[in-house]
Write a protein that holds these residues in place. Structure first.
Motif, mmCIF file in Angstrom:
data_model
loop_
_atom_site.group_PDB
_atom_site.id
_atom_site.type_symbol
_atom_site.label_atom_id
_atom_site.label_comp_id
_atom_site.label_asym_id
_atom_site.label_seq_id
_atom_site.Cartn_x
_atom_site.Cartn_y
_atom_site.Cartn_z
ATOM 1 N N LEU A 59 0.869 -1.162 0.043
ATOM 2 C CA LEU A 59 -0.421 0.269 0.097
ATOM 3 C C LEU A 59 0.798 1.504 -0.075
ATOM 4 N N VAL A 60 0.669 1.638 -0.927
ATOM 5 C CA VAL A 60 1.585 3.135 -0.947
ATOM 6 C C VAL A 60 0.744 4.707 -1.095
ATOM 7 N N ARG A 61 1.751 5.027 -0.779
ATOM 8 C CA ARG A 61 0.925 7.110 -0.687
ATOM 9 C C ARG A 61 0.570 6.732 -1.988
ATOM 10 N N ALA A 111 3.589 2.166 2.669
ATOM 11 C CA ALA A 111 2.580 2.690 3.915
ATOM 12 C C ALA A 111 3.661 1.653 4.997
ATOM 13 N N CYS A 112 3.597 2.727 6.987
ATOM 14 C CA CYS A 112 4.731 2.763 7.522
ATOM 15 C C CYS A 112 5.561 1.950 7.569
ATOM 16 N N ASP A 113 6.862 2.294 6.326
ATOM 17 C CA ASP A 113 7.647 2.213 6.548
ATOM 18 C C ASP A 113 9.100 3.543 6.507
ATOM 19 N N ASP A 114 9.173 2.816 8.319
ATOM 20 C CA ASP A 114 10.182 3.668 8.786
ATOM 21 C C ASP A 114 11.308 4.016 8.848
ATOM 22 N N LYS A 115 11.800 3.850 7.658
ATOM 23 C CA LYS A 115 13.144 3.901 7.131
ATOM 24 C C LYS A 115 12.768 5.015 6.032
ATOM 25 N N ASP A 166 2.011 8.582 6.836
ATOM 26 C CA ASP A 166 2.310 7.279 7.412
ATOM 27 C C ASP A 166 0.882 7.676 9.310
ATOM 28 N N ASP A 167 0.836 8.756 9.575
ATOM 29 C CA ASP A 167 -0.098 9.038 10.378
ATOM 30 C C ASP A 167 -1.146 8.817 9.864
ATOM 31 N N SER A 168 -1.678 9.332 8.577
ATOM 32 C CA SER A 168 -2.823 9.274 8.637
ATOM 33 C C SER A 168 -3.262 7.162 8.259
ATOM 34 N N ASN A 171 -0.381 -0.674 12.175
ATOM 35 C CA ASN A 171 0.761 -0.681 13.031
ATOM 36 C C ASN A 171 1.703 -0.789 12.696
ATOM 37 N N ARG A 172 2.285 -1.444 11.064
ATOM 38 C CA ARG A 172 3.399 -2.204 10.671
ATOM 39 C C ARG A 172 3.180 -1.562 9.298
ATOM 40 N N LEU A 173 4.390 -1.973 8.397
ATOM 41 C CA LEU A 173 4.113 -2.313 7.105
ATOM 42 C C LEU A 173 3.482 -2.698 6.626
#
Length: 327
Positions: free
Chosen positions: A190-192, A267-271, A278-280, A287-289
């Motif tokens: 899932l990408v922005r 979405a939610c990729d911490d790197k 990510d917040d949205s 809660n995960r990549l």
């Protein structure tokens, strides 16, 4: 075959002795350090490297290095190693919630392979501050299985299809398929934003870097290794797109960096992701990549049957998609 000094049944504590282990075909090709990790249960990896460096471990009476690859017929001298009974380091069950849960995530198994739907948040193998990973946990679930090795890897935070070989011959066969690009891997991400239709293939060289903080990252760089990922739009949402990503090459973090490079981080990729996006997504319960190895197509190493195995999305990913507005 193992030779060791027998002890009396009445002995309160069996004497720890030198073992001589003859390597068979199933263990041929395995690194000596990985072999010792399997045979010296509970012994810290640091201790294993120490006894190899000191020459206490020998192959055919000769000193070897930790990266030495075992050969069929080698005789390995394993020194007596005691492990403190007060060692309270967490084992697989503490880190993997319960190792037994991995049993329920097996998609397919026969005499040659295991196909697992790996949970997110679990490393595929021990190392770099991780005591153990999926492969160590699977070995603890299959103590009678002489050979268990990863065919390929998934990032710690990526879920989905993971292939494990149960025979050396199967591992070689499957590695050949990877080498000659005869194994097809399809991921869901899932990408922005709105993925562009013309971005069907991303070809961008990738270079591994280490930051001053010690963190390892990957960047698109002309000095990097040639890399290619093919993309297909699966579903558009108001602020995001579900894409299928099929890597042609197998570089570290390839899909994640190629998505970032196109302006559509996962979405939610911490790197590699973007904080606002990510917040949205977290507001939707993610809660995960959002990267999942959904499908793997390969030729069975024994029957030569073309197999296509699929791993369903976990509940968190499914729930997130249901909350998004389709367009």
């Amino acid at each position: 075959m193992t030779n060791s000094t027998p002890h009396s049944v009445s002995d309160p504590a069996p004497k720890v002795t030198v073992k001589l282990i003859t390597i068979d075909e199933d263990h041929a090709g395995q690194r000596i350090d990985n072999f010792l990790l399997t045979h010296l249960k509970g012994v810290p990896k640091s201790m294993i490297y120490r006894i190899v460096r000191k020459g206490e471990v020998r192959v055919n009476k000769k000193r070897i290095k930790p990266e030495y690859k075992l050969q069929d017929g080698d005789i390995v001298r394993v020194p007596p190693v005691r492990v403190s009974k007060t060692d309270t380091r967490p084992g697989p069950s503490a880190k993997l919630t319960k190792v037994s849960q991995l049993e329920s995530r097996i998609i397919y198994e026969d005499k040659f392979i295991i196909v697992l739907n790996k949970p997110a948040g679990i490393a595929v193998h021990g190392g770099s501050g991780v005591d153990f990973g999926v492969i160590e946990a699977m070995r603890s679930l299959r103590p009678q299985q002489k050979f268990l090795e990863l065919v390929h890897r998934l990032d710690k935070d990526t879920s989905g299809v993971l292939l494990i070989a149960k025979k050396r011959s199967a591992l070689k066969h499957l590695h050949d398929q990877l080498r000659y690009k005869k194994m097809q891997k399809d991921y869901l991400a899932l990408v922005r934003g709105a993925w562009q239709v013309h971005d069907k293939a991303v070809k961008a060289p990738l270079l591994k870097l280490t930051l001053k903080s010690g963190e390892r990252i990957v960047r698109v760089n002309k000095e990097g290794k040639a890399s290619e990922t093919r993309f297909k739009i699966m579903q558009r949402y108001s602020d995001s797109t579900l894409v299928q990503a099929s890597p042609v090459t197998g570089r570290t973090h390839q899909i994640r960096v190629h998505c970032q490079y196109t302006g559509h981080p996962i979405a939610c990729d911490d790197k590699y992701s973007e904080q606002k996006f990510d917040d949205s997504m977290r507001e939707q319960g993610l809660n995960r990549l959002f990267l999942h190895a959904a499908k793997l197509k390969f030729t069975h190493p024994d029957s030569a049957e073309v197999m296509e195995v699929k791993a369903p999305l976990d509940a968190v990913l499914e729930s997130t998609l249901k909350k998004l507005k389709k367009v």
